[in-house]
Design an enzyme around this catalytic site. Sequence first.
Site, PDB file in Angstrom:
ATOM      1  N   GLU A  13      40.788  41.595  47.282  1.00  0.00           N
ATOM      2  CA  GLU A  13      40.328  42.967  47.453  1.00  0.00           C
ATOM      3  C   GLU A  13      38.884  43.137  47.007  1.00  0.00           C
ATOM      4  O   GLU A  13      38.100  43.850  47.642  1.00  0.00           O
ATOM      5  CB  GLU A  13      41.237  43.924  46.672  1.00  0.00           C
ATOM      6  N   GLU A  14      38.508  42.482  45.918  1.00  0.00           N
ATOM      7  CA  GLU A  14      37.164  42.662  45.367  1.00  0.00           C
ATOM      8  C   GLU A  14      36.074  42.058  46.249  1.00  0.00           C
ATOM      9  O   GLU A  14      34.907  42.410  46.113  1.00  0.00           O
ATOM     10  CB  GLU A  14      37.077  42.056  43.962  1.00  0.00           C
ATOM     11  N   HIS A  45      34.568  46.689  36.650  1.00  0.00           N
ATOM     12  CA  HIS A  45      33.460  45.924  37.241  1.00  0.00           C
ATOM     13  C   HIS A  45      32.340  45.662  36.232  1.00  0.00           C
ATOM     14  O   HIS A  45      31.416  44.912  36.555  1.00  0.00           O
ATOM     15  CB  HIS A  45      32.865  46.598  38.483  1.00  0.00           C
ATOM     16  N   ASP A  57      43.200  39.721  42.303  1.00  0.00           N
ATOM     17  CA  ASP A  57      41.872  39.157  42.117  1.00  0.00           C
ATOM     18  C   ASP A  57      41.012  40.136  41.317  1.00  0.00           C
ATOM     19  O   ASP A  57      41.317  41.333  41.243  1.00  0.00           O
ATOM     20  CB  ASP A  57      41.218  38.847  43.458  1.00  0.00           C
ATOM     21  N   HIS A 100      46.265  44.595  43.372  1.00  0.00           N
ATOM     22  CA  HIS A 100      45.616  43.321  43.720  1.00  0.00           C
ATOM     23  C   HIS A 100      45.446  42.466  42.464  1.00  0.00           C
ATOM     24  O   HIS A 100      45.259  42.986  41.367  1.00  0.00           O
ATOM     25  CB  HIS A 100      44.277  43.524  44.440  1.00  0.00           C
ATOM     26  N   ASP A 127      41.633  46.958  36.452  1.00  0.00           N
ATOM     27  CA  ASP A 127      41.384  46.774  37.885  1.00  0.00           C
ATOM     28  C   ASP A 127      41.610  45.320  38.280  1.00  0.00           C
ATOM     29  O   ASP A 127      40.689  44.519  38.200  1.00  0.00           O
ATOM     30  CB  ASP A 127      39.943  47.202  38.181  1.00  0.00           C
TER      31      ASP A 127
END
Length: 451
Positions: free
Chosen positions: A156-157, A423, A91, A89, A122
């Site tokens: 996705e996030e 994150h 995003d 992904h 990520d």
Amino acid sequence: MSSSPLRAAVRARMPAGLDDLAALVAIPSVHDPAVQSLDDCHRVAEAVRVAFGDLGLEARLATTADGSQAVIATHPAPAGAPTVLLYAHHDVQPAGDLAAWTSDPWTLTPRDGRLYGRGAADCKGGIVTHLVALRALLDVHGAFPVGLVVVVEGSEEQGTDGLEQYVSSHAADFRHVDTAVVMDAGNAAAGVPALVTTLRGTAFVELRVRALRGTVHSGMFGGAAPDAIAVLVALLATLRDEAGDTTVDGLDASQTWDGLPYDADRFAADAGLLDGAVPIGSADPASQVWARPALTVVGIDAPAVAGSSPSVQATAGAALNLRVPPGVDPAAAGELLVAHLLRRAPAGVEVTARVTGVGAGFRAEGGPSSATFRAALSEAYDGAPVGSLGGGGSIPLCATLERAIPDVEVILAGVSEPAANVHGPDESVDPSEIEHLALAEALFLTSLTTP
């Protein structure tokens, strides 16, 4: 086949791959208009589309129900060869407090052998892993040995299920896929290869408290007037017991993990626990983070400490994230959490709670493709044994693929090992993880057609 030609090709392609990573990290592609212009998401989607198109794939942008743009790139399978879906992904999470970062989150910055920047691991690192693997395959073979469907998600996030809806409504476009490689997980540690075999489901709940018609002076009314923040704190305190286990009425929290263990000292180091602290919960860390439900308070609406006044607050709120083990319906778990909170609302105080989003958990059943990928992963890491991990996060697409594609085998791998701090501030990737995973993927794709 020997890994030597592919190993050399992957290594030769790494500098260009890291240039791609720097360019992708430089685009703050947070798919949330309240945080970042969505123009950045569109820019990164187009950059990814071009990158896969340059490899000879037919690449296009697909706008999903939540407004995000997924990249879909395809290449037909040679006669008799299987088709493999490659996922990542584009995003990312918001950078958060910039002061907590050692370097600019939107500039890929080398430091102590790692590369720092939001999305470096990520999951822009996952995109680059696919690119390096596919470029190396073309260098060595001049063609792709299998059919390809590359899917790079754009939201996705946010957990808004845009891509899941797209795949479900376009299932016929994916039914020829035999195996899916989801490059959005990670190893046990840098240099310690593993496949993720379970993912927890997730439910997001918004909690709101109104205790007064308006905020009032704490000297004149404090002590008799209900305090929205105090009510909020009391409600949140009911969601964990003294051991640290999650306590939501009706939700089982006794499961245990039977795969690769997660040593408590290693967990403490990976999670950044303070000196002398130990992991919370009544079970081992692996069970706590991979097999049991976990409730996290991810945001609170309340006055900031700086500039606060001596007042009894009328309103307060919190954003909650509930993770549940595979096999537990996240929507049902979210409703259990809502009922738990509403049941404890004090008389005379308005408490509202609602589920704002869910993502399904997943259990990879394994199979011949997983065994082949494990062998390729071991070879890429110079013969190291390959373990099995749980995934604390959620990748809702996995369950969607299982529903949409009969007999598909889903493989979960990636470059986000614990030191990556995804994150959080100072997210980073070890570039050797990209190189090893790219080699494993290239070996895997080649092995699918090798007698």
